[in-house]
Design an enzyme around this catalytic site. Structure first.
Site, mmCIF file in Angstrom:
data_model
loop_
_atom_site.group_PDB
_atom_site.id
_atom_site.type_symbol
_atom_site.label_atom_id
_atom_site.label_comp_id
_atom_site.label_asym_id
_atom_site.label_seq_id
_atom_site.Cartn_x
_atom_site.Cartn_y
_atom_site.Cartn_z
ATOM 1 N N ASN A 9 -20.846 13.943 -1.603
ATOM 2 C CA ASN A 9 -20.844 12.805 -2.529
ATOM 3 C C ASN A 9 -19.838 11.778 -2.023
ATOM 4 O O ASN A 9 -18.638 11.950 -2.201
ATOM 5 C CB ASN A 9 -20.474 13.283 -3.940
ATOM 6 C CG ASN A 9 -20.329 12.125 -4.907
ATOM 7 O OD1 ASN A 9 -20.826 11.020 -4.644
ATOM 8 N ND2 ASN A 9 -19.653 12.361 -6.020
ATOM 9 N N TRP A 10 -20.365 10.729 -1.421
ATOM 10 C CA TRP A 10 -19.472 9.732 -0.825
ATOM 11 C C TRP A 10 -18.879 8.771 -1.855
ATOM 12 O O TRP A 10 -18.015 7.952 -1.513
ATOM 13 C CB TRP A 10 -20.229 8.938 0.252
ATOM 14 C CG TRP A 10 -20.445 9.706 1.518
ATOM 15 C CD1 TRP A 10 -19.973 10.955 1.817
ATOM 16 C CD2 TRP A 10 -21.194 9.275 2.672
ATOM 17 N NE1 TRP A 10 -20.373 11.318 3.081
ATOM 18 C CE2 TRP A 10 -21.122 10.307 3.624
ATOM 19 C CE3 TRP A 10 -21.909 8.114 2.990
ATOM 20 C CZ2 TRP A 10 -21.740 10.217 4.870
ATOM 21 C CZ3 TRP A 10 -22.530 8.022 4.231
ATOM 22 C CH2 TRP A 10 -22.440 9.067 5.161
ATOM 23 N N LYS A 11 -19.365 8.799 -3.064
ATOM 24 C CA LYS A 11 -18.894 7.884 -4.118
ATOM 25 C C LYS A 11 -18.967 6.433 -3.615
ATOM 26 O O LYS A 11 -19.852 6.108 -2.835
ATOM 27 C CB LYS A 11 -17.474 8.257 -4.564
ATOM 28 C CG LYS A 11 -17.309 9.742 -4.848
ATOM 29 C CD LYS A 11 -16.015 10.047 -5.545
ATOM 30 C CE LYS A 11 -15.789 11.545 -5.567
ATOM 31 N NZ LYS A 11 -14.893 11.975 -6.602
ATOM 32 N N HIS A 96 -22.453 12.777 -13.174
ATOM 33 C CA HIS A 96 -21.145 13.051 -12.554
ATOM 34 C C HIS A 96 -20.057 12.685 -13.564
ATOM 35 O O HIS A 96 -20.227 11.731 -14.339
ATOM 36 C CB HIS A 96 -21.004 12.227 -11.263
ATOM 37 C CG HIS A 96 -19.796 12.603 -10.463
ATOM 38 N ND1 HIS A 96 -18.535 12.143 -10.776
ATOM 39 C CD2 HIS A 96 -19.650 13.411 -9.385
ATOM 40 C CE1 HIS A 96 -17.667 12.658 -9.913
ATOM 41 N NE2 HIS A 96 -18.318 13.430 -9.059
ATOM 42 N N GLU A 98 -17.455 11.063 -13.308
ATOM 43 C CA GLU A 98 -17.040 9.649 -13.248
ATOM 44 C C GLU A 98 -18.046 8.769 -13.998
ATOM 45 O O GLU A 98 -17.672 7.786 -14.636
ATOM 46 C CB GLU A 98 -16.891 9.221 -11.775
ATOM 47 C CG GLU A 98 -15.632 9.828 -11.154
ATOM 48 C CD GLU A 98 -15.717 10.112 -9.661
ATOM 49 O OE1 GLU A 98 -16.591 9.553 -8.988
ATOM 50 O OE2 GLU A 98 -14.896 10.915 -9.170
ATOM 51 N N GLU A 168 -18.374 21.147 -12.114
ATOM 52 C CA GLU A 168 -17.234 20.396 -11.590
ATOM 53 C C GLU A 168 -16.173 20.258 -12.677
ATOM 54 O O GLU A 168 -16.261 19.346 -13.518
ATOM 55 C CB GLU A 168 -17.683 18.999 -11.145
ATOM 56 C CG GLU A 168 -18.722 19.027 -10.046
ATOM 57 C CD GLU A 168 -18.641 17.781 -9.185
ATOM 58 O OE1 GLU A 168 -18.453 17.927 -7.979
ATOM 59 O OE2 GLU A 168 -18.737 16.657 -9.733
ATOM 60 N N GLY A 174 -10.999 15.331 -7.104
ATOM 61 C CA GLY A 174 -10.152 14.327 -6.462
ATOM 62 C C GLY A 174 -8.666 14.531 -6.690
ATOM 63 O O GLY A 174 -7.860 13.642 -6.430
ATOM 64 N N SER A 214 -12.308 19.320 -5.239
ATOM 65 C CA SER A 214 -11.340 19.513 -4.147
ATOM 66 C C SER A 214 -11.731 20.631 -3.172
ATOM 67 O O SER A 214 -10.885 21.376 -2.687
ATOM 68 C CB SER A 214 -9.931 19.743 -4.708
ATOM 69 O OG SER A 214 -9.511 18.607 -5.452
ATOM 70 N N GLY A 235 -16.565 15.801 -2.550
ATOM 71 C CA GLY A 235 -16.247 14.382 -2.588
ATOM 72 C C GLY A 235 -15.413 13.976 -1.389
ATOM 73 O O GLY A 235 -15.908 13.808 -0.272
ATOM 74 N N GLY A 236 -14.097 13.859 -1.609
ATOM 75 C CA GLY A 236 -13.176 13.353 -0.588
ATOM 76 C C GLY A 236 -13.367 13.950 0.802
ATOM 77 O O GLY A 236 -13.418 13.219 1.802
HETATM 78 C C1 PEP Z 1 -16.992 14.985 -6.552
HETATM 79 O O1 PEP Z 1 -16.875 13.794 -6.465
HETATM 80 O O2 PEP Z 1 -18.037 15.459 -6.997
HETATM 81 C C2 PEP Z 1 -15.882 15.842 -6.118
HETATM 82 C C3 PEP Z 1 -15.967 17.127 -6.299
HETATM 83 O O3 PEP Z 1 -14.808 15.219 -5.506
HETATM 84 P P1 PEP Z 1 -13.617 15.921 -4.679
HETATM 85 O O4 PEP Z 1 -14.263 16.892 -3.730
HETATM 86 O O5 PEP Z 1 -12.926 14.802 -3.981
HETATM 87 O O6 PEP Z 1 -12.759 16.633 -5.662
#
Ligand code: PEP
Length: 256
Positions: A9-11, A96, A98, A168, A174, A214, A235-236
């Site tokens: 997930n590049w956001k 998600h 967010e 999640e 994040g 994470s 994500g990150g």
């Molecule tokens: C996400 O955006 O779905 C996520 C899990 O982010 P991160 O891996 O950065 O915690």
């Protein structure tokens, strides 16, 4: 046996140019690996470029980060399922945290989008998860049950099988703070029990439940070796092509 699914997930990151730059090293590291399903979820503006690059790549699929529940019309700023299908998108991330917290998406909205995705033969990745206050208040199971009942309402068993659920925990997204493998496994086992109760055991057994929060190369193997964890939404750490390939390859290793 559920095939594990790892999604990036590049956001709101990665321009078209950066997207091009990602794939060369990533595909090189990944090689012809097929034991794990890999999905790249770029921002809308990079979907066409990513689709072009992946046209002849069999083992990496394309996903979108959101879509409208509506088919077409006066919905300025929205993107429809048909528009995504035209760009060879196969998966769509819905609900998600967010989207839920910043953009006010409710379970009802997520549910409408989930049905719209299935109607267009897009596979939804439906995100659920509790906040830190909810975990501290012993509300994890109640929150997950409410989100499952609300977001997945009215799906047939066949549609549920084609739906991926991403657990999640909001406090782990994040933040660098990962759920322990046991915390994640407990939540995943609960989700599967609920699916069994609300649909049936055979269907629940086929649904893939990803963990997100994470995930990085160093914690992948331990998380992915839990019996009810069927992949990751990353994500990150998915912005780094080599690091993301490492996450996929660590998961492949467990399949052997
Ligand atoms: C996400 O955006 O779905 C996520 C899990 O982010 P991160 O891996 O950065 O915690």
């Amino acid at each position: 046996m559920r095939k594990k699914i790892i999604a990036a997930n590049w956001k709101m990151n990665m321009t078209v140019g950066e997207t091009e730059g990602f794939f060369k090293p990533f595909l090189l590291e990944l090689g012809g690996e097929k034991q794990v399903e890999v999905v790249i979820v770029p921002p809308f503006t990079s979907l066409a470029k990513a689709g072009e690059i992946l046209r002849n790549v069999q083992n990496v699929k394309l996903g979108a980060q959101n879509m409208s529940a509506e088919k077409s019309g006066a919905f300025t700023g929205e993107i429809s399922a048909a528009m995504l299908r035209e760009l060879f998108v196969r998966y769509v991330v819905l609900g998600h945290s967010e989207r839920r917290t910043i953009f006010g998406e409710t379970d009802e909205i997520v549910n409408k989008k989930t049905h719209a995705a299935h109607a267009a033969t897009l596979r939804p990745i439906v995100c659920i998860g509790e906040t830190l206050a909810e975990r501290d208040g012993n509300q994890v199971e109640a929150v997950l049950e409410k989100q499952i009942r609300g977001s997945l309402a009215g799906l047939s068993a066949d549609q549920l099988e084609e739906t991926v659920i991403a657990y999640e925990p909001v406090w782990a997204i994040g933040t660098g703070r990962t759920a322990t493998p046991q915390q994640a496994q407990d939540a995943h086992a609960f989700i599967r029990r609920k699916l069994t109760e609300l649909w049936d055991a055979a269907t629940a057994d086929k649904v893939r439940i990803q963990y997100g929060g994470s995930v990085k190369p160093a914690n992948t193997a331990e998380l992915m070796s839990q019996p009810d964890i069927d992949g990751a939404l990353v994500g990150g750490a998915s912005l780094d092509p080599r690091g993301f390939a490492e996450i996929v390859l660590a998961t492949v290793k467990l399949a052997n």
